[in-house]
Write a protein that holds these residues in place. Structure first.
Motif, PDB file in Angstrom:
ATOM      1  N   HIS A 102       0.876  -1.162   0.015  1.00  0.00           N
ATOM      2  CA  HIS A 102       0.066   0.063   0.039  1.00  0.00           C
ATOM      3  C   HIS A 102       0.794   1.277  -0.109  1.00  0.00           C
ATOM      4  CE1 HIS A 102      -3.827  -1.999   1.632  1.00  0.00           C
ATOM      5  NE2 HIS A 102      -3.649  -2.484   0.407  1.00  0.00           N
ATOM      6  N   LEU A 103       1.928   1.358   0.932  1.00  0.00           N
ATOM      7  CA  LEU A 103       2.898   2.530   0.970  1.00  0.00           C
ATOM      8  C   LEU A 103       3.500   2.646  -0.526  1.00  0.00           C
ATOM      9  CD1 LEU A 103       4.201   4.469   2.513  1.00  0.00           C
ATOM     10  CD2 LEU A 103       6.160   2.897   2.784  1.00  0.00           C
ATOM     11  N   ILE A 104       3.939   1.539  -1.162  1.00  0.00           N
ATOM     12  CA  ILE A 104       4.349   1.756  -2.713  1.00  0.00           C
ATOM     13  C   ILE A 104       3.261   2.352  -3.578  1.00  0.00           C
ATOM     14  CG2 ILE A 104       5.390   0.541  -4.372  1.00  0.00           C
ATOM     15  CD1 ILE A 104       6.795  -1.363  -2.580  1.00  0.00           C
ATOM     16  N   GLU A 105       2.073   1.535  -3.468  1.00  0.00           N
ATOM     17  CA  GLU A 105       1.185   2.147  -4.313  1.00  0.00           C
ATOM     18  C   GLU A 105       0.708   3.573  -4.245  1.00  0.00           C
ATOM     19  OE1 GLU A 105      -1.875  -0.756  -3.821  1.00  0.00           O
ATOM     20  OE2 GLU A 105      -0.778  -2.181  -4.561  1.00  0.00           O
ATOM     21  N   ASP A 106       0.575   3.980  -2.884  1.00  0.00           N
ATOM     22  CA  ASP A 106       0.245   5.575  -2.498  1.00  0.00           C
ATOM     23  C   ASP A 106       1.163   6.326  -3.245  1.00  0.00           C
ATOM     24  OD1 ASP A 106      -1.949   4.473  -1.330  1.00  0.00           O
ATOM     25  OD2 ASP A 106      -1.035   4.839   0.615  1.00  0.00           O
ATOM     26  N   ILE A 107       2.487   6.055  -3.114  1.00  0.00           N
ATOM     27  CA  ILE A 107       3.512   6.848  -3.482  1.00  0.00           C
ATOM     28  C   ILE A 107       3.886   6.783  -5.124  1.00  0.00           C
ATOM     29  CG2 ILE A 107       6.285   7.388  -3.319  1.00  0.00           C
ATOM     30  CD1 ILE A 107       5.926   6.554  -0.344  1.00  0.00           C
ATOM     31  N   LEU A 108       3.879   5.548  -5.529  1.00  0.00           N
ATOM     32  CA  LEU A 108       4.166   5.426  -6.972  1.00  0.00           C
ATOM     33  C   LEU A 108       3.134   5.323  -8.198  1.00  0.00           C
ATOM     34  CD1 LEU A 108       7.461   2.808  -6.744  1.00  0.00           C
ATOM     35  CD2 LEU A 108       7.373   5.088  -6.771  1.00  0.00           C
ATOM     36  N   LYS A 109       2.069   5.315  -7.286  1.00  0.00           N
ATOM     37  CA  LYS A 109       0.500   5.269  -8.228  1.00  0.00           C
ATOM     38  C   LYS A 109       0.677   3.962  -9.009  1.00  0.00           C
ATOM     39  CE  LYS A 109      -0.550   8.862  -6.128  1.00  0.00           C
ATOM     40  NZ  LYS A 109      -1.321   8.951  -4.782  1.00  0.00           N
ATOM     41  N   LYS A 110       1.229   2.872  -8.511  1.00  0.00           N
ATOM     42  CA  LYS A 110       1.069   1.635  -9.603  1.00  0.00           C
ATOM     43  C   LYS A 110       0.997   0.386  -8.678  1.00  0.00           C
ATOM     44  CE  LYS A 110       5.951   0.428  -9.765  1.00  0.00           C
ATOM     45  NZ  LYS A 110       6.973  -0.042 -10.687  1.00  0.00           N
ATOM     46  N   SER A 111       0.172  -0.444  -9.063  1.00  0.00           N
ATOM     47  CA  SER A 111      -0.231  -1.670  -8.257  1.00  0.00           C
ATOM     48  C   SER A 111       0.960  -2.738  -8.336  1.00  0.00           C
ATOM     49  CB  SER A 111      -1.418  -2.518  -9.048  1.00  0.00           C
ATOM     50  OG  SER A 111      -1.759  -3.711  -8.294  1.00  0.00           O
ATOM     51  N   VAL A 112       1.492  -2.967  -6.975  1.00  0.00           N
ATOM     52  CA  VAL A 112       2.463  -4.236  -6.666  1.00  0.00           C
ATOM     53  C   VAL A 112       1.769  -5.174  -6.037  1.00  0.00           C
ATOM     54  CG1 VAL A 112       4.229  -2.324  -6.838  1.00  0.00           C
ATOM     55  CG2 VAL A 112       3.204  -2.826  -4.746  1.00  0.00           C
ATOM     56  N   GLU A 113       0.394  -5.440  -6.009  1.00  0.00           N
ATOM     57  CA  GLU A 113      -0.100  -6.421  -5.250  1.00  0.00           C
ATOM     58  C   GLU A 113       0.343  -7.814  -5.594  1.00  0.00           C
ATOM     59  OE1 GLU A 113      -4.669  -8.312  -4.638  1.00  0.00           O
ATOM     60  OE2 GLU A 113      -4.451  -6.796  -6.118  1.00  0.00           O
ATOM     61  N   GLY A 114       0.715  -8.802  -4.662  1.00  0.00           N
ATOM     62  CA  GLY A 114       0.922 -10.104  -4.841  1.00  0.00           C
ATOM     63  C   GLY A 114       2.411 -10.001  -4.905  1.00  0.00           C
ATOM     64  N   LEU A 115       3.212  -9.182  -4.934  1.00  0.00           N
ATOM     65  CA  LEU A 115       4.768  -9.353  -5.235  1.00  0.00           C
ATOM     66  C   LEU A 115       5.599  -9.737  -4.006  1.00  0.00           C
ATOM     67  CD1 LEU A 115       5.742  -6.122  -7.208  1.00  0.00           C
ATOM     68  CD2 LEU A 115       5.219  -8.374  -8.089  1.00  0.00           C
ATOM     69  N   LYS A 116       6.507 -10.651  -4.270  1.00  0.00           N
ATOM     70  CA  LYS A 116       7.263 -11.109  -2.800  1.00  0.00           C
ATOM     71  C   LYS A 116       7.990  -9.902  -2.267  1.00  0.00           C
ATOM     72  CE  LYS A 116       7.946 -15.600  -5.432  1.00  0.00           C
ATOM     73  NZ  LYS A 116       8.881 -16.550  -5.946  1.00  0.00           N
ATOM     74  N   PRO A 117       8.267 -10.274  -0.890  1.00  0.00           N
ATOM     75  CA  PRO A 117       8.814  -9.205  -0.006  1.00  0.00           C
ATOM     76  C   PRO A 117      10.116  -8.754  -0.710  1.00  0.00           C
ATOM     77  CG  PRO A 117       7.979 -11.021   1.190  1.00  0.00           C
ATOM     78  CD  PRO A 117       7.903 -11.654  -0.075  1.00  0.00           C
ATOM     79  N   GLU A 118      11.051  -9.871  -1.244  1.00  0.00           N
ATOM     80  CA  GLU A 118      12.019  -9.284  -1.596  1.00  0.00           C
ATOM     81  C   GLU A 118      12.092  -8.367  -3.003  1.00  0.00           C
ATOM     82  OE1 GLU A 118      11.619 -13.544  -3.201  1.00  0.00           O
ATOM     83  OE2 GLU A 118      11.349 -12.310  -1.258  1.00  0.00           O
TER      84      GLU A 118
END
Length: 573
Positions: A102-118
């Protein structure tokens, strides 16, 4: 839309729809009280769901109720102990924790749902994403399990969990329900109940909560049976769908007829299309027309799902999932069969018996009189499949320098078979009740001449009709109460005699009451009252004796002008 969202949240507090729980202690994120008005609307939403999903499908759907708390073993079997996780990241300076995607999506405005922690860690480092609170450096992304744990009984070690979905109770009860439902598929098991998820960053009011209510069906099918599915109910029905293929191309949702979804194999099984169509009708009945179904990519799906479609509602610039539709395959029953040791298969009877060839293990007991030798051979073949034993025989495996073939052999026989045991597959349509309530309220919010109107569908309004005396005069109050008592036999009536009539209209508008009946001095002269429409503010004058018939016409959707004589409403000027 953020301004409208703020106004809706304010309205919800002022008018008793919902508000943060434990306010006197400062509140706890992710917990909300549903107020008296909100509870009325919420209950009507639940009953509407029951109508569309259970009552209209009563030939093959039943409803049950199962516990909120379950033993650890249940959630180990379901995969939640291992896989029900979200990614979190901690600030190295202030130690605040965020949900990483959610933090990445809020800042970069792109979906990263389901990506691995690394992968999320790499994105944070490459884009120099810092702590929103203090600007500090963020650490490595790790997984956080969302299950709330508890202890069952007074003994330590008897670990249990609060259910994160109602599904597992329906899976563990499947065989019982199947037996009492005359052992036939398909069979849908429905449940409405409370669930708990220890969300990392609950937000947006009722959108993401830590405790909420779910309405869902686990629909058990024979995966090979694709006949007699009542898709004819939706022969002219169309759904907007963003397929996985179009999603990868950055495409937009496309319109499909329900039968096209099946013919073009957009869904794994026709029953998926059926329940998506039912969900579309239900959401439209909430007053929401702007939505589409988005297919989740493999890395976005839950651990149990072979295919998932999220039903996405669009209100202004807000896009929110209102339901999920998962093809769970045989994952759940297979896992519970494995962990419990209890048979979860059902018998699929053939239309006609089949002659099949079966391989059978034959043990030569005459050559196995030596107990030690017999023990060695039994230990060797125990728990092995026929094919494995056959391979050992063909490989000339020896026991005590004697070929295995001297003691066991495989013969092939023809048998008449009347059916086979299968594990049913499952299709799951699932709705969050509070989320449906929130989106219904947000969608119904209107402003007119500086005043607020909650334009709910009439059947979802907390009260069917309001009754007001125009003035606080004894004779008007008496007549208004008589009308209130008469209507209360059939309708849910709001009665209010305090304050100016304009303010009472405004209060009724703000909670979505569709019609208001006002008793004024003329009522005492000619036995008439005014009926006011919530959305248009128009009023008609009708005879008191015909109020019931008039309301029936209005609830059927007949035009106000065709029912009574329109009168000017001085109080709206």
């Amino acid at each position: 839309m953020s301004e409208v969202l703020s106004k809706v949240l304010d309205l919800a507090k002022r008018r008793g729809i919902f508000w943060p729980s434990y306010e006197i202690y400062g509140g706890v994120a992710g917990f909300y009280d549903i107020g008296p008005i909100g509870t009325k609307i919420k209950n009507k939403i639940v009953e509407l769901w029951r109508k569309y999903f259970i009552k209209d499908n009563s030939d093959f759907v039943v409803e049950i109720e199962t516990p909120i708390i379950g033993p650890s073993k249940v959630f180990e079997a379901s995969g939640h102990v291992e896989s029900f996780t979200d990614p979190i990241v901690e600030c190295n300076s202030c130690k605040r924790i965020y949900r990483a995607d959610h933090l990445i999506e809020d800042i970069l405005k792109k979906s990263v749902e389901g990506l691995k922690p690394e992968e999320l860690t790499r994105i944070i480092k490459e884009n120099n994403i810092r702590c929103p609170s203090c600007g500090g450096e963020l650490g490595e992304v790790r997984l956080f399990n969302l299950l709330f744990s508890t202890n069952i009984g007074p003994y330590t070690g008897n670990l249990g969990y609060l259910r994160p979905e109602t599904a597992q109770g329906m899976f563990t009860a499947f065989k019982r329900v199947y037996e009492v439902s005359r052992q036939k598929l398909p069979i849908g098991i429905a449940q409405v109940g409370r669930v708990a998820r220890n969300e990392i960053s609950p937000r947006q009011g009722l959108i993401r909560m830590r405790e909420f209510t779910i309405m869902e069906i686990e629909f058990f099918i024979d995966p090979e049976d694709k006949d007699d599915i009542p898709l004819f109910k939706f022969s002219d029905y169309k759904l907007n769908i963003l397929t996985a293929e179009d999603k990868l191309k950055n495409g937009k949702p496309r319109e499909f007829k329900v039968d096209e979804i099946v013919k073009e194999r957009i869904v794994i099984h026709p029953w998926m299309a059926y329940w998506m169509a039912v969900a579309a009708k239900f959401v439209r009945a909430l007053g929401i027309d702007n939505f589409y179904f988005e297919e989740k990519l493999p890395h976005e799906r839950a651990h149990y799902s072979k295919q998932t479609f999220d039903q996405i509602v669009i209100i202004g610039d807000i896009r929110v999932e209102i339901s999920g539709h998962a093809y769970r395959g045989d994952y759940d029953l297979s896992r519970h069969m494995q962990y419990s040791g209890q048979d979860q298969t059902i018998f699929r009877k053939y239309s006609e018996p089949k002659i099949v060839k079966k391989k059978t293990l034959v043990i030569n007991n005459t050559k196995l009189r030596d107990k030690e030798l017999r023990k060695k051979i039994m230990e060797l073949i125990n728990n092995k499949k026929i094919e494995e034993i056959e391979t050992m025989i063909k490989a000339n495996l020896t026991i005590d320098n004697q070929p295995l073939s001297e003691f066991v052999s495989i013969i092939e026989r023809e048998e008449k078979v009347h059916g086979e045991h299968i594990i049913p597959h499952v299709i799951e349509p699932s709705f969050g009740v509070e989320r449906a309530l929130f989106l219904t309220i947000l969608n119904a919010y209107r402003e007119k001449e500086g005043r607020t109107i909650l334009s709910l569908p009439k059947y979802l309004s907390p009260y069917d009709v309001a009754v007001f005396p125009l003035l606080e005069r004894e004779e008007l109050i008496k007549k208004a109460r008589e009308i209130r008592d008469s209507l209360s036999v059939k309708y849910d009536v709001l009665y209010d005699e305090v304050g100016s009539i304009g303010r009472r209209y405004a209060r009724a508008d703000e909670i979505g009451v569709p019609f208001a009946i006002t008793v004024d001095p003329q009522s005492l002269l000619d036995n008439t009252v005014t009926i006011r429409d919530r959305d248009s503010w128009r009023q008609i004058r009708v005879n008191i004796d015909s109020i019931d018939v008039t309301l029936e016409k209005l609830f059927r959707g007949e035009d106000l002008n065709k029912i009574g004589i329109e009168v000017k409403n001085e109080d709206e000027q």
